[in-house]
Design a protein around this motif. Structure first.
Motif, mmCIF file in Angstrom:
data_model
loop_
_atom_site.group_PDB
_atom_site.id
_atom_site.type_symbol
_atom_site.label_atom_id
_atom_site.label_comp_id
_atom_site.label_asym_id
_atom_site.label_seq_id
_atom_site.Cartn_x
_atom_site.Cartn_y
_atom_site.Cartn_z
ATOM 1 N N ILE A 144 0.647 -1.299 -0.038
ATOM 2 C CA ILE A 144 0.064 0.165 -0.054
ATOM 3 C C ILE A 144 0.951 1.429 0.015
ATOM 4 C CG2 ILE A 144 -0.168 0.314 2.528
ATOM 5 C CD1 ILE A 144 -3.205 0.790 1.929
ATOM 6 N N PHE A 145 2.028 1.251 0.654
ATOM 7 C CA PHE A 145 2.911 2.399 0.654
ATOM 8 C C PHE A 145 3.568 2.492 -0.532
ATOM 9 C CE2 PHE A 145 1.941 1.334 5.083
ATOM 10 C CZ PHE A 145 1.348 2.757 5.688
ATOM 11 N N THR A 146 4.172 1.668 -1.321
ATOM 12 C CA THR A 146 4.924 1.798 -2.505
ATOM 13 C C THR A 146 4.572 2.864 -3.239
ATOM 14 O OG1 THR A 146 5.340 -0.644 -2.392
ATOM 15 C CG2 THR A 146 5.906 0.468 -4.414
ATOM 16 N N PRO A 147 3.164 2.967 -4.082
ATOM 17 C CA PRO A 147 2.975 4.211 -4.896
ATOM 18 C C PRO A 147 3.227 5.635 -4.042
ATOM 19 C CG PRO A 147 1.010 2.990 -4.332
ATOM 20 C CD PRO A 147 2.050 2.079 -3.945
ATOM 21 N N ILE A 148 2.763 5.438 -2.829
ATOM 22 C CA ILE A 148 3.023 6.904 -2.125
ATOM 23 C C ILE A 148 4.292 7.059 -2.039
ATOM 24 C CG2 ILE A 148 2.430 8.181 -0.176
ATOM 25 C CD1 ILE A 148 0.151 5.887 0.426
ATOM 26 N N ILE A 149 5.311 6.532 -1.766
ATOM 27 C CA ILE A 149 6.732 6.784 -1.499
ATOM 28 C C ILE A 149 7.134 7.085 -2.967
ATOM 29 C CG2 ILE A 149 7.784 4.610 -1.934
ATOM 30 C CD1 ILE A 149 8.916 7.238 0.697
ATOM 31 N N PHE A 150 6.585 6.224 -3.903
ATOM 32 C CA PHE A 150 7.288 6.791 -5.275
ATOM 33 C C PHE A 150 6.894 8.271 -5.662
ATOM 34 C CE2 PHE A 150 7.314 6.747 -9.889
ATOM 35 C CZ PHE A 150 8.335 5.945 -10.237
ATOM 36 N N ILE A 151 5.677 8.500 -5.520
ATOM 37 C CA ILE A 151 5.265 9.920 -5.646
ATOM 38 C C ILE A 151 6.021 10.888 -5.104
ATOM 39 C CG2 ILE A 151 3.286 11.344 -5.792
ATOM 40 C CD1 ILE A 151 1.597 8.925 -6.628
ATOM 41 N N MET A 152 6.060 10.636 -3.795
ATOM 42 C CA MET A 152 6.451 11.592 -2.906
ATOM 43 C C MET A 152 8.125 11.905 -3.210
ATOM 44 S SD MET A 152 4.882 10.995 0.880
ATOM 45 C CE MET A 152 5.303 12.749 1.513
ATOM 46 N N ILE A 153 8.762 10.786 -3.565
ATOM 47 C CA ILE A 153 10.462 10.966 -3.658
ATOM 48 C C ILE A 153 10.649 11.730 -5.245
ATOM 49 C CG2 ILE A 153 12.297 9.686 -4.724
ATOM 50 C CD1 ILE A 153 11.730 7.676 -2.381
ATOM 51 N N MET A 154 9.581 11.562 -6.109
ATOM 52 C CA MET A 154 9.664 12.344 -7.214
ATOM 53 C C MET A 154 9.259 13.625 -7.118
ATOM 54 S SD MET A 154 10.438 10.105 -9.519
ATOM 55 C CE MET A 154 10.781 8.459 -9.090
ATOM 56 N N ILE A 155 8.197 14.108 -6.019
ATOM 57 C CA ILE A 155 8.125 15.537 -5.901
ATOM 58 C C ILE A 155 9.178 16.092 -5.249
ATOM 59 C CG2 ILE A 155 6.855 16.966 -4.159
ATOM 60 C CD1 ILE A 155 4.388 14.900 -4.377
ATOM 61 N N MET A 156 10.030 15.267 -4.314
ATOM 62 C CA MET A 156 11.415 15.834 -3.542
ATOM 63 C C MET A 156 12.361 15.940 -4.682
ATOM 64 S SD MET A 156 11.339 13.467 -0.448
ATOM 65 C CE MET A 156 12.723 14.037 0.523
ATOM 66 N N ALA A 157 12.576 15.242 -5.765
ATOM 67 C CA ALA A 157 13.414 15.553 -6.902
ATOM 68 C C ALA A 157 13.310 16.644 -7.501
ATOM 69 C CB ALA A 157 13.383 14.157 -7.649
ATOM 70 N N VAL A 158 11.860 16.774 -8.134
ATOM 71 C CA VAL A 158 11.697 18.007 -8.878
ATOM 72 C C VAL A 158 11.763 19.245 -7.694
ATOM 73 C CG1 VAL A 158 9.568 19.288 -9.700
ATOM 74 C CG2 VAL A 158 9.735 17.090 -9.909
ATOM 75 N N TYR A 159 11.372 19.294 -6.679
ATOM 76 C CA TYR A 159 11.914 20.441 -5.550
ATOM 77 C C TYR A 159 13.085 20.605 -5.495
ATOM 78 C CZ TYR A 159 12.380 23.396 -1.562
ATOM 79 O OH TYR A 159 12.586 24.287 -0.639
ATOM 80 N N THR A 160 14.163 19.563 -5.312
ATOM 81 C CA THR A 160 15.443 19.596 -5.435
ATOM 82 C C THR A 160 16.305 20.290 -6.509
ATOM 83 O OG1 THR A 160 15.789 17.957 -3.487
ATOM 84 C CG2 THR A 160 17.657 18.290 -4.907
ATOM 85 N N PHE A 161 15.955 19.561 -7.573
ATOM 86 C CA PHE A 161 16.503 19.910 -8.898
ATOM 87 C C PHE A 161 16.079 21.277 -9.695
ATOM 88 C CE2 PHE A 161 17.476 15.402 -8.214
ATOM 89 C CZ PHE A 161 18.760 15.604 -7.975
ATOM 90 N N ALA A 162 14.750 21.612 -9.195
ATOM 91 C CA ALA A 162 14.475 22.757 -9.824
ATOM 92 C C ALA A 162 14.446 24.152 -9.419
ATOM 93 C CB ALA A 162 12.572 22.596 -9.931
#
Length: 414
Positions: A144-162
């Motif tokens: 159940i937590f797998t898609p949630i962590i995937f989305i949140m890590i992608m958000i953190m990546a966008v925030y970090t590199f943008a």
């Protein structure tokens, strides 16, 4: 229906592997970020290995219809090697299990200020309670937590590199100050991947054993390994870009999440806790399965007893446990990788034959429950013959395939 099964298997497999160290960032700091830019390349290679061996492990579980890791290893390894790996996996399940409980205590302490003992206790109690559910519900909980962590890590990546500019010379300098138990990045990749296998293989065999269709197991394992690869690579890049902050805390990804927004960090802390729980539960569950011989009367006392002892040992501390125990388990995992690879080379054609055999059995027995088809005496005899030719016990394979087809018809008629 089959696509849903593949996704469930993939997400459950990711949930088993992505635990305290990976989702928190602590083990990636020590194994990859410490090598700077080379560490990112190492993370990419690790992802490829996860996809390849994810397929092998889940497929072996399905092929042998395993209830625990011993049932698979006894078929693909020699007696001495099997005993060594069996003992190693038992130790690994227990050690990494209490490391996960320690991670739960550190996570809730860093985000919410909860005393370490209470966060670890909450995780331990949940492990025991969920073990009373049936396996299908357990699989859903793990994934159940797998898609949630995937989305949140992608958000953190966008925030970090943008939102930031980077001084790569400074990042490289700071990264090289991080303490690592490994001599170089290539050894680090092999050791960490071996650790991933040692951590996940017991529960992955059990997970694979619950899957009748070998094709579903192959695709689910590959997809799960591929998703793990993406998560590992992106998380390593995020940690490298934020290495100055990441070196100062036990749960670096949580500290990075706080930079985005307190509410985001709040949710991320809960998700990390969920992933920690997933891995801890999977390890203690697999351990109890190994010692109970699939007898429920023995299973629950063993499950409760090992979790209680694990909770007590978790007070050694999360960061210290990662740096000491993970490399040792990784070294042992080298043997496991070789056994799996050699076993796959030897059994690959047999696995393929078994996959087609089960497909034929499913097609034949479908006639019995389909009003538009006739299930003849010849079909019945052929179904019996195929069951006798299967690597699995004849009575078990016939019963399980009948149950699978009945369930499919029930779902179609809803």
């Amino acid at each position: 229906m089959m696509l849903k099964q593949i996704l469930n298997v993939a997400l459950a497999y990711v949930g088993v592997i992505v635990g305290a160290g990976l989702s928190s960032g602590q083990d990636l700091m020590q194994y990859f970020v410490s090598f700077g830019k080379w560490g990112i390349l190492g993370a990419v290679i690790l992802g490829i290995l996860n996809a390849v061996f994810g397929k092998i492990i889940i497929t072996f579980g399905s092929y042998f219809r395993s209830n625990d890791h011993f049932e698979v290893l006894s078929q693909i390894a020699g007696s001495i090697t099997n005993k060594i790996l069996d003992i190693s996996l038992i130790i690994c399940c227990f050690v990494v299990g209490f490391v996960m409980i320690a991670g739960a205590g550190s996570n809730l302490n860093q985000q919410f200020g909860m005393p370490f003992w209470s966060g670890a206790l909450l995780c331990a109690v949940l492990i025991i309670l969920v073990s009373f559910l049936d396996f299908e519900k357990i699989t859903n909980v793990i994934g159940i937590f797998t898609p949630i962590i995937f989305i949140m890590i992608m958000i953190m990546a966008v925030y970090t590199f943008a939102s930031q500019r980077f001084d790569f010379k400074e990042l490289e300098t700071i990264a090289n100050t991080i303490s690592t138990p490994m001599p170089n990045i290539w050894f680090s990749v092999l050791n960490y991947f071996s650790l991933c296998v040692m951590t996940g293989v017991s529960m992955a065999f059990v997970l694979g054993g619950s899957i009748m269709r070998i094709g579903v197991a192959e695709k689910g394992g590959t997809l799960g390994g591929f998703i793990i690869g993406i998560i590992i690579t992106v998380t390593t890049c995020i940690l490298y870009a934020n290495v100055k902050l990441a070196t100062t805390v036990d749960i670096p990804m949580l500290a990075i999440a706080k930079q985005i927004h307190p509410a985001f960090a709040f949710v991320y802390a809960l998700v990390i806790f969920g992933l920690i729980f997933n891995t801890a539960f999977s390890l203690f569950y697999a351990l109890a399965k190994r010692f109970s011989s699939n007898q429920s009367k023995r299973f629950y006392p063993i499950m409760i007893g090992t979790v209680v002892v694990g909770y007590i040992l978790s007070f050694m501390g999360f960061k210290k446990l990662v740096s000491i125990m993970y490399p040792i388990l990784g070294y042992i995992g080298f043997i496991m990788l070789m056994v799996l690879l050699i076993g796959w080379i030897k059994e690959r054609s047999n696995v393929r034959d078994e996959k087609f055999l089960r497909r034929k059995m499913i097609r034949l027995i479908t006639k019995k429950y389909d009003d538009e088809q006739e299930y003849t005496k010849a079909d019945k005899e052929k179904f019996q013959k195929l069951g006798e030719d299967s690597i699995v016990d004849t009575k078990s394979i016939k019963s399980d395939i009948k149950d699978l087809v009945k369930e499919q018809f029930a779902d179609d008629n809803k």
